[in-house]
Design an enzyme around this catalytic site. Sequence first.
Site, short mmCIF file in Angstrom:
data_model
loop_
_atom_site.label_atom_id
_atom_site.label_comp_id
_atom_site.label_asym_id
_atom_site.label_seq_id
_atom_site.Cartn_x
_atom_site.Cartn_y
_atom_site.Cartn_z
N ASN A 12 0.51 -0.77 0.05
CA ASN A 12 0.09 0.66 -0.10
C ASN A 12 0.79 1.44 0.17
OD1 ASN A 12 -3.02 -1.21 0.27
ND2 ASN A 12 -1.27 -2.43 2.44
N GLU A 13 1.07 1.31 -1.43
CA GLU A 13 2.36 3.07 -1.15
C GLU A 13 1.34 4.11 -0.90
OE1 GLU A 13 4.93 2.25 -2.02
OE2 GLU A 13 5.42 0.90 -3.41
N PRO A 14 2.42 5.46 -0.65
CA PRO A 14 1.40 6.74 -0.50
C PRO A 14 0.66 6.37 -1.09
CG PRO A 14 3.89 6.57 -0.71
CD PRO A 14 3.54 5.06 -1.07
N THR A 18 10.59 2.03 -3.69
CA THR A 18 10.07 0.66 -3.34
C THR A 18 11.28 0.16 -4.31
OG1 THR A 18 8.24 1.33 -2.07
CG2 THR A 18 8.66 -1.34 -2.76
#
Length: 645
Positions: A174-176, A193
């Site tokens: 769950n990235e920014p 990442t």
Amino acid sequence: MKSNFNNKPEISYESPGKFEDTRFEKIHNVIFKNAAQASMIVAKEIADLIKSKQQKKENCILGLATGSSPIMVYEELVRMHKEEGLSFRNVITFNLDEYYPMRIDNNKSYHYFMHQHLFDHIDIKLENINIPDGTVSIEEIKQYCIDYEIKIKNSGGLDFQLLGIGRTGHVGFNEPGSHINSGTRIITLDHITRVDASSDFNGTDNVPKRAITMGVSTILQSKRIVLMAWGQNKADIIKRTIQEDISAEVPASFLQNHPNTTFVLDQSAASELTRFKTPWLVGDCIWTQELKSKAIVWLCQKTDQAILKLTDRDYNNNGMSDLLAQEGSAYDLNINMFNVLQRTITGWPGGKPNTDDTYRPERASPSQKRVILFSPHPDDDVISMGGTFSKLIKQGHDVHVVYQTSGNIAVTDDEALKFAEVGNDFVGMGTAEINFASVIEFLNNKTENQVDSIEVRKLKGLIRRRESFGATRYIGLQDKNIHFLDMPFYETGHIKKKPISDEDITIVAAIIAKIKPHQVFAAGDLADPHGTHEVCLNAIFAAMKQLKPQSYMHDCWLWLYRGAWHEWELHEIDMAVPLSPDEVLLKRHAILYHQSQKDMVMYQGDDSREFWVRAEDRNKHTATLYDNLGLPEYEAIEAFKRFDY
């Protein structure tokens, strides 16, 4: 069930000041001396949960993570299964994520990772293992993710979710920008990442751009969450997650709203939290010399003033009134700190002969010292202390460089192919140890998951070795004082190394016993993204502890250098070695002898600059910091911390 983390005796970390106030922190966290100790406690909580569910004849639903953080937890669970009879027959697992696209037989897949580290070694039922499928067609992804969510719910929901955290603040993938209500879905990976994963894929370009991940909402529905973080690289994001406001820019911060979450950290990962970074802002402290140094340097940088310009008001307005009251006046504090820092500076890293060494970082006697410079990779010596290396030689010390690993995995296939083709052209002129035609054929036909052949690894190792000879000769060292250990833990052909063994420690101990040094320099820079520096340093610690009873070790000092990834903070520095402009240039040219590492840094961590640029910038920055504090101005400074082994 009650968490083991609330059992105070299990926690072995003392802050510089004795206080318990965590008012800046919004997530419960515990700090351990090291990751190994913490991992055992996490594994015990998981094991206790499994056993309590077994007694109730219920399934235990575990959410599992991949990456480096949980590896030791899985190792301990495997040990418990084999030695203590812990059964996983009632366990159902759901993994957080998987790269997309990704075949399950790819050794970079999380399917492969989980079987390698856990599932192949325990008695879990295969039908109870759930890992997102990276081979699902893009047209079927949406329904597949919905079905994954439904399967978790139908199993009764996650009893326990194990998490790591990325430098972007991601949990799972769950990235920014991820929403608090997000469910399982396909997502595009952040560049940071992908950079962090580059060491597993032999370069950022080979890292998949997408992944399937459980959503934030899915994670938050877990009954219990434990997030683990190890190392200095995670310190900044841990502080943001625990102390700052909830934000989609830091998805892990959503855990602030979970009622049963614990962050399990080692000392390095916790180091930026206010109670450790600036404890005087939290409450009363016990003012050790180390804490005073840290606080006064911080105060200078915060107020943008030299040490001798700090006033009583500066101390009082920045949480240090108790220190001022204890010491009496800003003047006394300032002059004492100025003297402490000034005495770290020396142009004689091996000690200055025939001088009073009372306030010098190194001893004057013996005037000519035997010195071992340990280098984990074949370039850390010149990257981290090339200028000091040169001074030690010029000042007449008997310097030995010891390269602990071959460094072969850091040589690209293209670089190796170039050398193999040149070698093949010369093969008819004499006997060759390497069959270059075979190497060329292997590299031209190498498949995605194929491990380098022995001959290819030998060639890559020789490339690094010959570059090292070029660099050390340029510095001024004779070839007879260069040693290559080729420590066995490193020689796997994979990014993942074997655990340190008695054989590794014995090899290190043997070279120390042979040289009988007065000084040992070693890499204390543990931010190396694939852990080689840490393993090499632990081998040195173990070897020196083993040899400590020997008489020649009574006069041996251990100095730790950094520079390839991070630098020591000013309050940590025990010896600061200034470099002239000519010495900076000499160091740069020595680093550039390592041509295989110049244009493509395979394992760059969070820094995309070439190593010579990193080193030069860090050395110049350290000199600037000294200058800003009102100390002498230098072109550059290499920094060292003395370690009592």
